[in-house]
Design an enzyme around this catalytic site. Structure first.
Site, short mmCIF file in Angstrom:
data_model
loop_
_atom_site.label_atom_id
_atom_site.label_comp_id
_atom_site.label_asym_id
_atom_site.label_seq_id
_atom_site.Cartn_x
_atom_site.Cartn_y
_atom_site.Cartn_z
N HIS A 1 0.84 -1.22 0.00
CA HIS A 1 0.00 0.00 0.00
C HIS A 1 0.87 1.27 0.00
O HIS A 1 0.73 2.11 -0.90
CB HIS A 1 -0.98 -0.04 1.17
N ASP B 1 -23.72 16.63 -24.02
CA ASP B 1 -22.31 17.05 -23.99
C ASP B 1 -21.39 15.91 -23.56
O ASP B 1 -20.43 16.11 -22.84
CB ASP B 1 -22.13 18.27 -23.08
N HIS C 1 3.97 6.74 5.53
CA HIS C 1 2.80 7.44 6.07
C HIS C 1 2.00 6.64 7.09
O HIS C 1 1.24 7.20 7.86
CB HIS C 1 1.90 7.98 4.95
N GLU D 1 1.23 5.37 12.67
CA GLU D 1 -0.13 5.00 13.07
C GLU D 1 -0.24 3.51 13.42
O GLU D 1 -0.92 3.14 14.36
CB GLU D 1 -1.07 5.34 11.91
N ASP D 2 0.44 2.67 12.64
CA ASP D 2 0.19 1.23 12.77
C ASP D 2 1.30 0.45 13.46
O ASP D 2 1.19 -0.74 13.64
CB ASP D 2 -0.04 0.61 11.38
N ASP E 1 -3.15 8.64 -1.10
CA ASP E 1 -3.50 7.53 -0.19
C ASP E 1 -4.96 7.16 -0.41
O ASP E 1 -5.33 5.99 -0.54
CB ASP E 1 -3.25 8.02 1.25
#
Length: 746
Positions: free
Chosen positions: A63, A275, A88, A92-93, A155
């Site tokens: 990812h 259009d 990134h 957080e993880d 992301d």
């Protein structure tokens, strides 16, 4: 190495291969080649996420690599952003902190990673919206470094591309938030290609059937469109060759989401969208100074071949949009009797149109460009909104959203200075954009030397003079007139200040009054007064007393004096009340068994007893819907495209439930059907015949108006589900003089 099981090796090979592709892409760009730091970031992230898999089953590190490659290829950013994209999710993880990243990669990358790290939901309590808070944090970092938001968009794009492996309720949350916030953000930053893809992907997950249907129709009409394109552009090519320009001509097909959006807003079927095709002429200017002239030369030469539409020349070449977009748009009448839009851009303008602000850096080696002023202005406004705390998550998202749409108008000050304002701005917005003091003391305006009220909508090219008066104060109804985020935020802040002051005065007045009447100031007393005056809460009551909107008098005395007599009633109801309480407890226990991961079945029985149909969008069986668990644990059913639901998905996404219909034409629901056509004798009779006789449907209300031989009408009917509505619409369309039939909200 040899003793590793084959699966591990293939994972590792897959990861390395993906990373080498990223490096090769990076080496092909114009950026300075900082390969070591990117490799270092990759190794660090790879180590940190080792052994962790995504829901789709691939290694997690795939990812960040995918996000980094979007940042590199599709947004065109350099090594700092690529490193930040690779890192990134580390903070957080995993157990690493922002400090660790700063020590290894330096403050710049650490700051970006910090901006991209979500704050864990726990610290907000249940009432606040963690989603909105995180978004706020993202914007705060963004005003220091725009790259944060660009990486966040990358992301989000990768998450949307791989949304298929998520649970349905998560899909709605993410798709809803993407449409509501990230697609407009991408547009505002000029990432036109990404904006279109985000919209299409969101739409695909929220309305899969309609997406497939439009896609099929687009494919079916592709050959015909190609023919129109070739016929239309052949004479243009001849003309451009004569001029000796290097150019390429592309066909741009309207995106599936835009088509659907137009079908919804204009209430027309796919066949009536004309259009679908636009033509893009992208040329290389003879030299830089001539770029602008070349655009107009091309315009002049092609308008000799086809007649241009008099009101549809859009010149963004001399006045670029706020997101940097430059092009000349003209609408020409093709030989097939249809208008076709032609967009004329140089190669540079085309890069800016597709990559947005990142492309500016590409053209100005030293970084920065004259258009950065617009970006700076926008970031400053966002900063202002963030500095002014807003109590409610949904209000906050709304305020930011108001500022995202880049359609703008140009207005002039009395001295002839050009100001850019968002579309639909009023004179009041203009006053606040000049200065808060001018805004708060503004009494009216002169537009093109004519006196107009503050609520007057400005048009492009207006010259606006604001009239002020020292005695003027901000009025509550101004919140309705103001359309720009800045003006709204300022007005709300001033009104809040005034309300606080009034509450203080109100409290003093109330205490005086109670003292005089010898009543103890306790909660029950205030609660009684609140009910008597229909105030929402104590604050509103005090503010109203303070601003003299409520004058305490005889009625209040009587209400409060009666207090002594009513005490014994309490005990009476209390002794019988326990039964009811037990009943409520039992109900609560039943309610709490909702599993957000499962798809909720909407059956006839549950619709009557448990779930509430939203008042804002009146869904009926067969609509694409979702459930929302409100504060009182009630489940409310909204249409997926309902504007209220869009806000909920973006601020309280974890309360969204996936739902599916399981109904069998037992319950009836009200719908409105709009019809329009040519008036003729007996037409109404035919309409009612079709509905009542043929289809056995009950009409509740019917309004029809005719003007100059054209009639318009609305029918309110009871139906079981969407299939009924389709049958009714199709049968009504068969009536000879009816030209338009569609289901409308109200």
């Amino acid at each position: 190495m040899d003793n590793l099981p084959p699966k591990e090796i293939s994972d590792e090979e897959m990861i390395n291969q993906a990373f080498h592709e990223l490096l090769n892409d990076y080496l092909n760009t114009k950026h300075r080649k900082k390969v070591e730091i990117i490799t270092k970031a990759f190794n660090f992230a790879n180590q940190a996420h080792k052994g962790i898999k995504r829901r789709s089953g691939e290694p997690y590190i795939m990812h960040p690599i995918a996000v980094a490659s979007i940042v590199c290829n599709e947004i065109g950013l350099g090594s700092t952003s690529i490193c930040a994209a690779l890192l990134h999710d580390v903070v957080e993880d995993t157990d690493y902190t922002v400090e660790d990243i700063e020590n290894i990669f330096g403050p710049k990358i650490a700051q970006i990673v910090d901006g991209l790290t979500k704050i864990s939901g726990g610290i907000f309590g249940d009432r606040a919206s963690a989603q909105a808070e995180n978004f706020k944090k993202l914007l705060l970092t963004m005003s220091n470094d725009i790259r944060v938001i660009l990486i966040k968009i990358a992301d989000r794009l990768h998450n949307m591309r791989t949304l298929g492996s998520m649970l349905p309720n998560k899909q709605y949350k993410i798709a809803g938030e993407t449409l509501y916030i990230y697609a407009p953000l991408a547009n505002r930053l000029g990432l036109y290609k990404i904006k279109t893809e985000l919209e299409n992907l969101s739409f695909k997950y929220e309305h899969p059937e309609e997406y497939a249907e439009i896609e099929e129709k687009l494919n079916a009409t592709a050959a015909e469109r190609d023919k129109v394109f070739n016929d239309f552009t052949a004479p243009i090519r001849t003309q451009l060759d004569k001029m000796g320009l290097k150019y390429r001509i592309l066909a741009r097909v309207k995106s599936i989401y835009s088509i659907w959006n137009k079908m919804q807003t204009k209430h027309v079927p796919f066949e009536e969208i004309f259009d679908l095709l636009a033509v893009r002429i992208i040329f290389e200017p003879r030299n830089e100074e001539e770029e602008l002239n070349d655009c107009f030369d091309i315009y002049v030469s092609i308008s000799k071949i086809y007649k241009p539409h008099p009101d549809r020349l859009r010149d963004w070449v001399s006045h670029p949009k706020a997101n940097g977009y430059q092009a000349l748009h003209v609408t020409l009448m093709g030989n097939n009797g249809q208008w076709i839009e032609v967009q004329i851009r140089s190669e540079r303008m085309n890069d800016v149109a597709e990559q947005g602000f990142a492309a500016h850096w590409k053209y100005k080696e030293g970084g920065g460009s004259e258009d950065e002023g617009e970006l700076e202005k926008w970031l400053k406004t966002i900063k202002e909104i963030l500095d002014d705390p807003q109590p409610d998550a949904i209000d906050f998202l709304d305020t930011i959203k108001l500022n995202l749409f880049a359609s703008e108008i140009f207005v002039f000050t009395p001295k002839g200075e050009l100001k850019t304002m968002p579309q639909n701005s009023t004179a009041l917005d203009f006053a606040f954009s000049l200065h808060t003091d001018i805004g708060s003391h503004c009494i009216g305006a002169k537009v093109n030397h004519k006196l107009v009220p503050l609520s007057h909508k400005l048009q492009s090219g207006d010259q606006v003079e604001i009239l002020t008066s020292k005695s003027q104060r901000v009025q509550p109804q101004w919140e309705v007139f103001a359309t720009t985020a800045r003006a709204r935020a300022k007005i709300a802040a001033i009104l809040r200040k005034e309300r606080k002051a009034n509450q203080k005065i109100g409290e003093e007045i109330l205490n005086e009054f109670l003292k005089k009447e010898e009543i103890r100031p306790e909660e029950a007393v205030i609660e009684k007064l609140r009910r008597l005056h229909n105030a929402k809460n104590e604050e509103e009551l005090l503010a109203a007393i303070g601003s003299k909107a409520i004058i305490l008098g005889e009625a209040d005395k009587n209400e409060l004096k009666e207090k002594q007599t009513s005490n014994w009633k309490k005990y009476l109801t209390f002794s019988f009340g326990n039964n009811k309480e037990k009943q409520e407890e039992k109900e609560l226990q039943e309610k709490e068994k909702i599993n957000p991961k499962q798809v909720l079945k909407l059956t006839e029985e549950s619709l009557q007893k448990k779930y509430i149909m939203a008042e804002c969008c009146h869904p009926i069986p067969g609509d694409d819907v979702l459930g929302y668990v409100d504060e009182n644990d009630r489940i409310i059913i909204h249409k997926r495209q309902c504007p209220v639901a869009a806000k909920l998905k973006s601020s309280y996404g974890n309360r969204i439930l996936a739902t599916e219909w399981d109904t069998h034409k037992e319950l009836s629901f009200l719908v409105y059907i709009y019809i329009k056509g040519i008036d003729s004798m007996g037409l109404l009779n035919e309409v009612t015949q079709v509905i009542s006789r043929q289809l056995n449907v009950n009409i509740r209300k019917l309004t029809i108006e005719t003007e100059d031989g054209i009639f318009e009408g609305k029918i309110q009917l009871w139906v079981h589900d969407v299939d009924d509505v389709k049958t009714i619409c199709n049968n009504l369309k068969k009536i000879q003089n009816i030209k338009q039939v569609s289901r409308v909200e109200e």
